[in-house]
Design a protein around this motif. Structure first.
Motif, PDB file in Angstrom:
ATOM      1  N   VAL A 174       9.701  11.342   1.921  1.00 19.71           N
ATOM      2  CA  VAL A 174       8.331  11.423   1.409  1.00 19.71           C
ATOM      3  C   VAL A 174       7.324  10.673   2.276  1.00 19.71           C
ATOM      4  N   ARG A 175       7.777   9.762   3.092  1.00 18.91           N
ATOM      5  CA  ARG A 175       6.897   9.091   4.066  1.00 18.91           C
ATOM      6  C   ARG A 175       7.745   8.615   5.230  1.00 18.91           C
ATOM      7  N   GLY A 176       7.116   8.419   6.357  1.00 18.04           N
ATOM      8  CA  GLY A 176       7.875   7.886   7.473  1.00 18.04           C
ATOM      9  C   GLY A 176       7.057   7.822   8.732  1.00 18.04           C
ATOM     10  N   GLY A 177       7.628   7.203   9.737  1.00 16.05           N
ATOM     11  CA  GLY A 177       6.978   7.082  11.031  1.00 16.05           C
ATOM     12  C   GLY A 177       7.759   6.101  11.879  1.00 16.05           C
TER      13      GLY A 177
ATOM     14  N   ALA B 215       0.850  -1.200   0.000  1.00 13.27           N
ATOM     15  CA  ALA B 215       0.000   0.000   0.000  1.00 13.27           C
ATOM     16  C   ALA B 215       0.886   1.250   0.000  1.00 13.27           C
ATOM     17  N   LEU B 216       1.921   1.218   0.819  1.00 16.89           N
ATOM     18  CA  LEU B 216       2.823   2.374   0.877  1.00 16.89           C
ATOM     19  C   LEU B 216       3.590   2.516  -0.450  1.00 16.89           C
ATOM     20  N   THR B 217       4.050   1.394  -0.975  1.00 18.70           N
ATOM     21  CA  THR B 217       4.788   1.428  -2.248  1.00 18.70           C
ATOM     22  C   THR B 217       3.927   2.088  -3.327  1.00 18.70           C
ATOM     23  N   ARG B 218       2.671   1.653  -3.410  1.00 18.07           N
ATOM     24  CA  ARG B 218       1.761   2.194  -4.435  1.00 18.07           C
ATOM     25  C   ARG B 218       1.688   3.704  -4.344  1.00 18.07           C
ATOM     26  N   ASP B 219       1.471   4.225  -3.115  1.00 20.18           N
ATOM     27  CA  ASP B 219       1.332   5.670  -2.906  1.00 20.18           C
ATOM     28  C   ASP B 219       2.581   6.426  -3.332  1.00 20.18           C
ATOM     29  N   VAL B 220       3.703   5.894  -2.918  1.00 14.08           N
ATOM     30  CA  VAL B 220       4.958   6.615  -3.123  1.00 14.08           C
ATOM     31  C   VAL B 220       5.333   6.627  -4.608  1.00 14.08           C
ATOM     32  N   VAL B 221       5.108   5.491  -5.274  1.00 15.41           N
ATOM     33  CA  VAL B 221       5.506   5.390  -6.681  1.00 15.41           C
ATOM     34  C   VAL B 221       4.548   6.176  -7.577  1.00 15.41           C
ATOM     35  N   ALA B 222       3.305   6.321  -7.126  1.00 16.08           N
ATOM     36  CA  ALA B 222       2.293   6.996  -7.960  1.00 16.08           C
ATOM     37  C   ALA B 222       2.731   8.405  -8.339  1.00 16.08           C
ATOM     38  N   LYS B 223       3.595   8.999  -7.522  1.00 14.71           N
ATOM     39  CA  LYS B 223       4.008  10.391  -7.791  1.00 14.71           C
ATOM     40  C   LYS B 223       5.161  10.463  -8.797  1.00 14.71           C
ATOM     41  N   GLU B 224       5.648   9.337  -9.264  1.00 20.13           N
ATOM     42  CA  GLU B 224       6.876   9.347 -10.071  1.00 20.13           C
ATOM     43  C   GLU B 224       6.675   9.333 -11.578  1.00 20.13           C
ATOM     44  N   ARG B 225       5.480   9.390 -12.061  1.00 19.39           N
ATOM     45  CA  ARG B 225       5.213   9.484 -13.500  1.00 19.39           C
ATOM     46  C   ARG B 225       5.915   8.402 -14.326  1.00 19.39           C
ATOM     47  N   LEU B 226       5.700   7.163 -13.936  1.00 15.18           N
ATOM     48  CA  LEU B 226       6.303   6.059 -14.703  1.00 15.18           C
ATOM     49  C   LEU B 226       5.505   5.828 -15.989  1.00 15.18           C
TER      50      LEU B 226
ATOM     51  N   GLY C  31      19.583  12.930 -13.198  1.00 19.19           N
ATOM     52  CA  GLY C  31      18.182  13.362 -13.067  1.00 19.19           C
ATOM     53  C   GLY C  31      17.251  12.221 -12.674  1.00 19.19           C
ATOM     54  N   GLY C  32      17.770  10.989 -12.669  1.00 18.47           N
ATOM     55  CA  GLY C  32      16.967   9.826 -12.254  1.00 18.47           C
ATOM     56  C   GLY C  32      16.717   9.859 -10.746  1.00 18.47           C
ATOM     57  N   VAL C  33      15.752   9.064 -10.317  1.00 18.24           N
ATOM     58  CA  VAL C  33      15.286   9.153  -8.921  1.00 18.24           C
ATOM     59  C   VAL C  33      15.570   7.860  -8.157  1.00 18.24           C
ATOM     60  N   LEU C  34      16.081   8.042  -6.953  1.00 22.85           N
ATOM     61  CA  LEU C  34      16.193   6.928  -6.004  1.00 22.85           C
ATOM     62  C   LEU C  34      15.073   7.051  -4.990  1.00 22.85           C
ATOM     63  N   LEU C  35      14.314   5.974  -4.808  1.00 24.81           N
ATOM     64  CA  LEU C  35      13.368   5.908  -3.686  1.00 24.81           C
ATOM     65  C   LEU C  35      13.868   4.780  -2.807  1.00 24.81           C
ATOM     66  N   ASP C  36      14.267   5.105  -1.602  1.00 28.32           N
ATOM     67  CA  ASP C  36      14.839   4.078  -0.724  1.00 28.32           C
ATOM     68  C   ASP C  36      14.132   4.125   0.626  1.00 28.32           C
ATOM     69  N   LEU C  37      13.393   3.059   0.924  1.00 32.56           N
ATOM     70  CA  LEU C  37      12.684   2.965   2.207  1.00 32.56           C
ATOM     71  C   LEU C  37      13.586   2.216   3.177  1.00 32.56           C
ATOM     72  N   GLU C  38      14.021   2.878   4.231  1.00 31.26           N
ATOM     73  CA  GLU C  38      14.983   2.212   5.115  1.00 31.26           C
ATOM     74  C   GLU C  38      14.691   2.421   6.598  1.00 31.26           C
TER      75      GLU C  38
ATOM     76  N   ARG D  99      11.805   5.484   6.975  1.00 26.93           N
ATOM     77  CA  ARG D  99      11.625   6.680   6.162  1.00 26.93           C
ATOM     78  C   ARG D  99      11.749   6.256   4.706  1.00 26.93           C
ATOM     79  N   VAL D 100      10.996   6.936   3.848  1.00 22.75           N
ATOM     80  CA  VAL D 100      11.203   6.762   2.415  1.00 22.75           C
ATOM     81  C   VAL D 100      11.980   7.984   1.950  1.00 22.75           C
ATOM     82  N   TYR D 101      13.239   7.762   1.584  1.00 29.58           N
ATOM     83  CA  TYR D 101      14.099   8.847   1.095  1.00 29.58           C
ATOM     84  C   TYR D 101      13.945   8.937  -0.424  1.00 29.58           C
ATOM     85  N   ARG D 102      13.687  10.148  -0.889  1.00 26.00           N
ATOM     86  CA  ARG D 102      13.645  10.385  -2.328  1.00 26.00           C
ATOM     87  C   ARG D 102      14.833  11.275  -2.666  1.00 26.00           C
ATOM     88  N   ALA D 103      15.616  10.866  -3.626  1.00 29.44           N
ATOM     89  CA  ALA D 103      16.821  11.634  -3.953  1.00 29.44           C
ATOM     90  C   ALA D 103      17.033  11.600  -5.450  1.00 29.44           C
TER      91      ALA D 103
END
Ligand SMILES: C[S@@+](CC[C@H](N)C(=O)[O-])C[C@H]1O[C@@H](n2cnc3c(N)ncnc32)[C@H](O)[C@@H]1O
Length: 245
Positions: A184-187, A24-35, A132-139, A237-241
């Protein structure tokens, strides 16, 4: 007898979405990336391939899934066949990714880097990303710096060398060639445990193997105990870089 690891436990029980927040979290976070169907995406440390299959199905993206664990790869391969999705599946190590420089538009990493030599893995993600590419790393992220004793306790189950705080993760990403770094997300871990108040958080998926070494149940209970004990001291945290141009 070979010592069993936390990843053997995850692989044997076929735990999909093995990260806080699950698919569920993956879906939300990736939805913003215009794949799009031409996006080149790497799922580094793909586990049983739930996310990779989702990205290929939902966006028609060119997905490569990589993991080092043979049983994870077997279960991921079976999933891709069963679901009829086209994903390139490879055995490999995130410390030495088997791809040329500047190969991917998005590198997605979910609960993997924490188990590695962090700077080496981050350096590899940066190398294989296009400028210009994006890293999404949930750690896993420490809510405050952990003591040596706390780290030792975590390391005894997860074999982690360190658990950086948010500031430390961000600093490492900055030092390695990323910019526009955000969370972009965390807790806390406690906030990511599904319960009646959070129906949107899906329960993890299981695909258990037939033969289960009984020692894996010990790893499972040690993991449960640590999750409870550290539920407010540890978070995610989901780090976007963005890879610098
Ligand atoms: C906690 S699981 C997460 C799996 C998947 N990303 C998910 O969210 O369900 C961590 C995964 O990272 C893989 N892994 C750990 N270290 C790795 C490395 N150095 N190279 C490649 N994969 C690695 C493990 O085999 C395991 O599948």
């Amino acid at each position: 007898m070979r010592e069993l690891t936390y990843h053997d436990f995850l692989a044997t029980f076929g735990i999909g979405g093995a990260h806080p927040g699950g698919l569920a979290l993956t879906r939300d976070v990736v939805a913003k990336e215009r794949l799009t169907p031409v996006s080149q995406v790497l799922d580094a440390g793909c586990g049983t391939g739930q996310t990779a299959a989702y990205l290929a199905k939902t966006y028609g993206a060119q997905v490569t899934a990589l993991d080092q664990h043979p049983l994870m790869l077997q279960k991921a391969g079976r999933r891709f066949q069963r679901e009829g999705v086209r994903v390139q599946l490879l055995q490999g190590d995130v410390h030495r990714l088997p791809f040329p420089d500047k190969s991917f538009d998005l590198v997605l990493v979910e609960s993997v880097t924490i188990f590695t030599r962090i700077n080496t893995a981050l350096g590899e993600y940066a190398r294989v990303l296009k400028p210009g590419g994006v890293l999404l790393d949930l750690e896993m992220t420490a809510e405050r710096p952990l003591s040596a004793k706390e780290l030792e306790e975590l390391s005894s189950v997860y074999n982690t060398r360190q658990v950086p705080t948010e500031t430390e993760w961000t600093g490492r990403l900055q030092g390695i060639g990323f910019e526009s770094i955000s969370v972009v997300r965390g807790g806390t871990v406690a906030s990511a445990i599904p319960n009646e108040q959070t129906p949107e958080q899906e329960l993890p998926e299981f695909e258990a193997s037939q033969d289960v070494d009984p020692r894996l149940y010990d790893i499972w209970s040690a993991h449960q105990a640590l999750t409870e004990k550290f539920s407010r001291r540890l978070g995610y945290r989901v780090y976007r870089a963005v890879r610098k141009k």
